[in-house]
Scaffold this active site. Structure first.
Site, short mmCIF file in Angstrom:
data_model
loop_
_atom_site.label_atom_id
_atom_site.label_comp_id
_atom_site.label_asym_id
_atom_site.label_seq_id
_atom_site.Cartn_x
_atom_site.Cartn_y
_atom_site.Cartn_z
N HIS A 241 14.89 27.92 32.59
CA HIS A 241 13.61 28.44 33.33
C HIS A 241 13.03 29.40 32.32
O HIS A 241 13.63 30.02 31.61
CB HIS A 241 14.27 29.11 34.42
N GLY B 199 3.45 3.30 6.38
CA GLY B 199 2.50 2.19 6.97
C GLY B 199 1.22 3.03 7.62
O GLY B 199 1.04 4.14 7.41
N ASP C 250 0.80 -1.18 -0.13
CA ASP C 250 0.12 -0.10 0.14
C ASP C 250 0.98 1.22 0.02
O ASP C 250 1.25 1.55 -0.97
CB ASP C 250 -0.92 -0.09 1.27
C1 LIG Z 1 -5.01 6.22 14.97
C2 LIG Z 1 -3.75 5.73 15.44
C3 LIG Z 1 -2.78 6.17 15.86
C4 LIG Z 1 -1.43 5.94 16.40
N1 LIG Z 1 -0.94 6.93 17.18
C5 LIG Z 1 0.51 6.39 17.31
C6 LIG Z 1 1.16 7.17 18.29
O1 LIG Z 1 1.02 8.48 18.47
N2 LIG Z 1 2.66 6.96 18.50
C7 LIG Z 1 2.92 5.80 18.35
O2 LIG Z 1 3.98 5.26 18.71
N3 LIG Z 1 2.08 4.83 17.78
C8 LIG Z 1 0.99 5.23 17.34
N4 LIG Z 1 -0.16 4.44 16.65
C9 LIG Z 1 0.45 2.81 16.31
C10 LIG Z 1 1.45 2.82 15.28
O3 LIG Z 1 0.87 3.29 14.14
C11 LIG Z 1 1.97 1.26 14.96
O4 LIG Z 1 2.33 0.76 16.05
C12 LIG Z 1 2.84 1.51 13.88
O5 LIG Z 1 2.32 1.93 12.43
C13 LIG Z 1 3.47 -0.10 13.41
O6 LIG Z 1 4.42 -0.22 12.74
P1 LIG Z 1 4.58 -1.43 11.69
O7 LIG Z 1 5.88 -1.11 11.01
O8 LIG Z 1 4.72 -2.58 12.47
O9 LIG Z 1 3.39 -1.71 10.91
P2 LIG Z 1 2.57 -0.63 9.94
O10 LIG Z 1 2.68 0.62 10.29
O11 LIG Z 1 1.10 -1.35 10.16
O12 LIG Z 1 3.10 -1.06 8.49
C14 LIG Z 1 2.84 -2.22 7.97
C15 LIG Z 1 3.09 -2.02 6.52
O13 LIG Z 1 3.11 -3.24 5.76
C16 LIG Z 1 2.49 -3.25 4.69
N5 LIG Z 1 1.84 -4.61 4.41
C17 LIG Z 1 1.23 -5.42 5.20
N6 LIG Z 1 0.89 -6.57 4.70
C18 LIG Z 1 1.63 -6.69 3.71
C19 LIG Z 1 1.85 -7.79 2.45
N7 LIG Z 1 1.31 -8.81 2.76
N8 LIG Z 1 2.58 -7.41 1.58
C20 LIG Z 1 3.11 -5.90 1.48
N9 LIG Z 1 3.07 -5.16 2.37
C21 LIG Z 1 2.33 -5.18 3.26
C22 LIG Z 1 1.08 -2.38 5.05
O14 LIG Z 1 0.48 -1.93 3.92
C23 LIG Z 1 1.81 -1.24 5.77
O15 LIG Z 1 2.41 -0.09 4.99
C24 LIG Z 1 -1.23 4.66 16.21
C25 LIG Z 1 -2.25 3.67 15.52
C26 LIG Z 1 -3.33 4.13 15.14
C27 LIG Z 1 -4.08 3.43 14.19
#
Ligand SMILES: Cc1cc2nc3c(=O)[nH]c(=O)nc-3n(C[C@H](O)[C@H](O)[C@H](O)COP(=O)(O)OP(=O)(O)OC[C@H]3O[C@@H](n4cnc5c(N)ncnc54)[C@H](O)[C@@H]3O)c2cc1C
Length: 472
Positions: A442, A45, A41
Site C-alpha cells: 500500500h 529489429g 539492417d
Molecule cells: C511504432 C511501433 C510500436 C510498437 N510497439 C510495440 C510495443 O510497445 N510492444 C510490443 O510488444 N510490440 C510493439 N510493436 C511491434 C514489435 O515491434 C514487433 O512485433 C516486433 O519487432 C517483431 O519482432 P520480429 O523479430 O518478428 O521482427 P522485426 O523486429 O521486424 O525484426 C526483423 C529483422 O529482420 C531483418 N530482416 C528482414 N528481412 C531480412 C533479410 N532478408 N535478411 C536479413 N535480415 C532481414 C530486419 O532488418 C529486422 O531487423 C511496435 C511496432 C511499431 C511499428
C-alpha cells in the site's frame, strides 16, 4: 566478389536479428548449437529501432509533460514545459544505441556469429547473403529460422513518401512537432502516436474505418481510450476512410459526408505485412503462406524450417516474438520445449495506458463459459488519486463455478505494470480466493487486483458499489 557456388556449411542459420531472431539465436547457442545470424539492417529489429522503444520513449516524455501541466493544484509549476524534439531524438538514439550494444554483446558472448547483409534462399538448404554491392556469401544450413519480421502496410489512397505521409516508425524520427497531423488507424500504434503528439501540442485527428478503437480489446477499454482521446483534444473520426490528399488538407469520407482536415503530416498505421517476399521461399521449396506462417507449437513450418515473430500468424508483439524465439532455440537445441503460454498480454501505451491479458467477458461467453466480472475503480485507491488516475479501473473476469481467473483488463494508472500480476495469476491457475489472500503493498495499483477479487467474492473492502458479480 561473387562467391558463386562456394558455400560455407553452417549448423543453425537465423534470418533476422529482431526480438524473435536474436532470442532464437542466443537460446539455440546456449543449448549447444553453432549459430549464424544474418541481419540486413539493425540488430534489435523494428522493436528496438523504430517501434516499442522509440514509441515508448516519446510517450514517456509526452505523458510527463502533460502530468506536470496538470499538477498546479499540487504546487508544481502548472505550465507545460516546452518541447524540443531534436533533443528528444538525441536522447532516444542514446537509449537505442545502448540497448543495441547489449544485444550485440549478448550474441557475441553466446558465441553467435553475426553476418551483416540481406538473406535470400538459393536452394533447398542454401541461403545467399548480399554482404555488399556486388558480393554474396552462401551458407548451407542444417536448420533455418525465419525471423524477418514485418513492414508497414500502405494505404493506396495515401502512399508513403517518408516526408509528409509517414509510417509510424518514420513519425518517431521527426525532429519538429507538426502543427496539424492526421493519424489513420485506431490500432494500438495509431492510438499511441495520436495520444503522444496531442500531449506534446500538435493538433491531431485520428481516423479509423471501424466502429471503435483497439477492437481486439475489452469494449470498455475501447470506450475509455476514445473518451480519453477526445478529452485530450484528439479529433476522433470513426467509420471514416481517407480519400486522398488535396493541397494542405486530407480528404476523409465520414458517415456525415466528406470532410477536409488540415494535415501538415500524415501517419498511416494500417497494419503490418510479413517480410517474406524478398526471401525467394520457392528456391527452398517452402510453400509461401497466404498471409503469415502457421507454425506448430514448436515453431516449425517444416522439419528443418522454423518461423518466429511477426512472420507468423497471431498478435504482432515483441514479447510474443521473443517467447517464440526462446522456444524455437530450445527445440533446435534438442529440448522438449513448446509454446504453451495461456495468455500473451497486450499493453497500449497511450494516455491513459490500457492493458489486457486473457479473456474478455464477451469472448469467454462466446466460447460457452459462464463467467462474471469484478471491478475496482482507481478513484477508491490512494495510489489512484495520488497518480491522477482516478478515472481508471481494473477488472477481472473469472469462471463463475470455480472462481478461476480467466482475464484481466486495466485502464489507466500503471496498467502496463499492473497487468503483470494478472498474467502470473492466470498462468498459475489462481482463483479469486487465492488473489484475495495475497497481501499487496500500500499504496499501489496492485491493490486493485486483490480488491477486485474480494469484490467478486461478495466482500468488497474498497468500494460498496463496484465489483459485484455484475455482467458487462
Ligand atoms: C511504432 C511501433 C510500436 C510498437 N510497439 C510495440 C510495443 O510497445 N510492444 C510490443 O510488444 N510490440 C510493439 N510493436 C511491434 C514489435 O515491434 C514487433 O512485433 C516486433 O519487432 C517483431 O519482432 P520480429 O523479430 O518478428 O521482427 P522485426 O523486429 O521486424 O525484426 C526483423 C529483422 O529482420 C531483418 N530482416 C528482414 N528481412 C531480412 C533479410 N532478408 N535478411 C536479413 N535480415 C532481414 C530486419 O532488418 C529486422 O531487423 C511496435 C511496432 C511499431 C511499428
Amino acid at each position: 566478389v561473387v562467391a558463386g557456388d562456394q558455400s560455407q556449411p553452417v549448423d543453425c542459420l537465423v534470418l533476422g536479428g529482431g526480438p524473435g531472431g536474436y532470442v532464437a539465436a542466443v537460446r539455440a547457442a546456449q543449448c549447444g548449437r553453432s549459430v549464424t545470424l544474418v541481419e540486413g539492417d539493425r540488430l534489435g529489429g523494428v522493436c528496438l529501432n523504430e517501434g516499442c522503444i522509440p514509441g515508448k520513449a516519446l510517450m514517456e516524455v509526452a505523458g510527463l509533460r502533460s502530468r506536470v501541466a496538470g499538477m498546479a493544484a499540487a504546487g508544481l509549476g502548472g505550465a507545460a514545459p516546452p518541447v524540443d524534439l531534436t533533443a528528444f531524438q538525441a536522447w532516444k538514439r542514446s537509449l537505442v544505441a545502448r540497448l543495441a550494444g547489449e544485444i550485440e554483446e549478448l550474441l557475441h558472448g553466446s558465441g553467435v556469429r553475426v553476418v551483416r547483409g540481406w538473406a535470400r534462399f538459393a536452394g533447398r538448404t542454401r541461403v545467399g547473403v548480399r554482404t555488399g554491392e556486388e558480393s554474396t556469401q552462401y551458407f548451407d544450413f542444417k536448420d533455418v529460422v525465419i525471423a524477418t519480421g514485418s513492414r508497414p502496410a500502405p494505404l493506396p489512397s495515401l502512399p508513403f513518401d517518408g516526408d509528409r505521409v509517414c509510417d509510424p516508425g518514420q513519425a518517431l524520427d521527426w525532429t519538429d512537432l507538426p502543427t496539424s497531423m492526421v493519424v489513420f488507424g485506431g490500432d494500438p500504434v495509431g492510438l499511441e502516436l495520436a495520444s503522444a503528439f496531442t500531449l506534446l501540442g500538435s493538433d491531431v485527428a485520428l481516423v479509423d474505418p471501424g466502429d471503435r478503437l483497439i477492437p481486439a480489446m475489452d469494449a470498455d477499454l475501447s470506450r475509455a481510450a476514445a473518451e480519453a482521446a477526445r478529452q485530450a483534444g484528439v479529433r476522433l473520426l470513426l467509420r471514416s476512410r481517407p480519400r486522398g490528399m488535396d493541397g494542405a488538407t486530407v480528404v476523409i469520407d465520414t458517415p456525415d459526408g466528406e470532410l477536409r482536415l488540415p494535415a501538415a503530416r500524415i501517419v498511416v498505421s494500417a497494419g503490418r505485412l510479413p517480410r517474406l517476399d524478398d526471401l525467394d521461399l520457392a528456391a527452398a521449396r517452402i510453400r509461401p503462406p497466404v498471409d503469415r506462417f502457421e507454425v506448430d507449437d514448436r515453431l516449425r513450418v517444416e522439419r528443418h524450417v522454423f518461423a518466429v515473430g511477426d512472420v507468423t500468424a497471431g498478435p504482432q508483439l515483441a514479447h510474443r516474438a521473443s517467447a517464440q524465439g526462446r522456444v524455437a532455440g530450445e527445440v533446435l537445441g534438442g529440448r522438449a520445449s513448446a509454446m504453451d503460454a495461456v495468455v500473451v498480454p497486450e499493453v497500449v501505451f497511450a494516455q491513459p495506458p490500457l492493458a489486457s491479458a486473457g479473456l474478455t467477458a464477451e469472448g469467454a461467453r462466446a466460447g460457452g463459459l459462464e463467467v462474471a466480472v469484478a471491478h475496482v475503480p482507481f478513484g477508491v485507491l490512494g495510489r489512484g488519486l495520488i497518480s491522477g488516475a482516478e478515472r481508471g479501473w481494473a477488472r477481472v473476469v473469472y469462471e463463475l463455478d470455480t472462481g478461476r481467473l480467466l482475464g484481466a483488463h486495466v485502464a489507466g494508472g500503471a496498467a502496463g505494470e499492473l497487468i503483470a500480476a494478472a498474467v502470473v495469476a492466470i498462468e498459475m491457475g489462481a482463483t479469486l480466493e487465492d488473489l484475495a489472500l495475497i497481501v499487496q503493498a500500500h499504496p499501489t495499483f496492485a491493490e486493485a487486483i486483490s480488491g477486485a477479487a474480494e469484490a467478486g467474492l461478495g466482500r468488497p473492502l474498497h468500494t460498496v458499489s463496484g465489483g459485484s458479480r455484475a455482467t458487462l
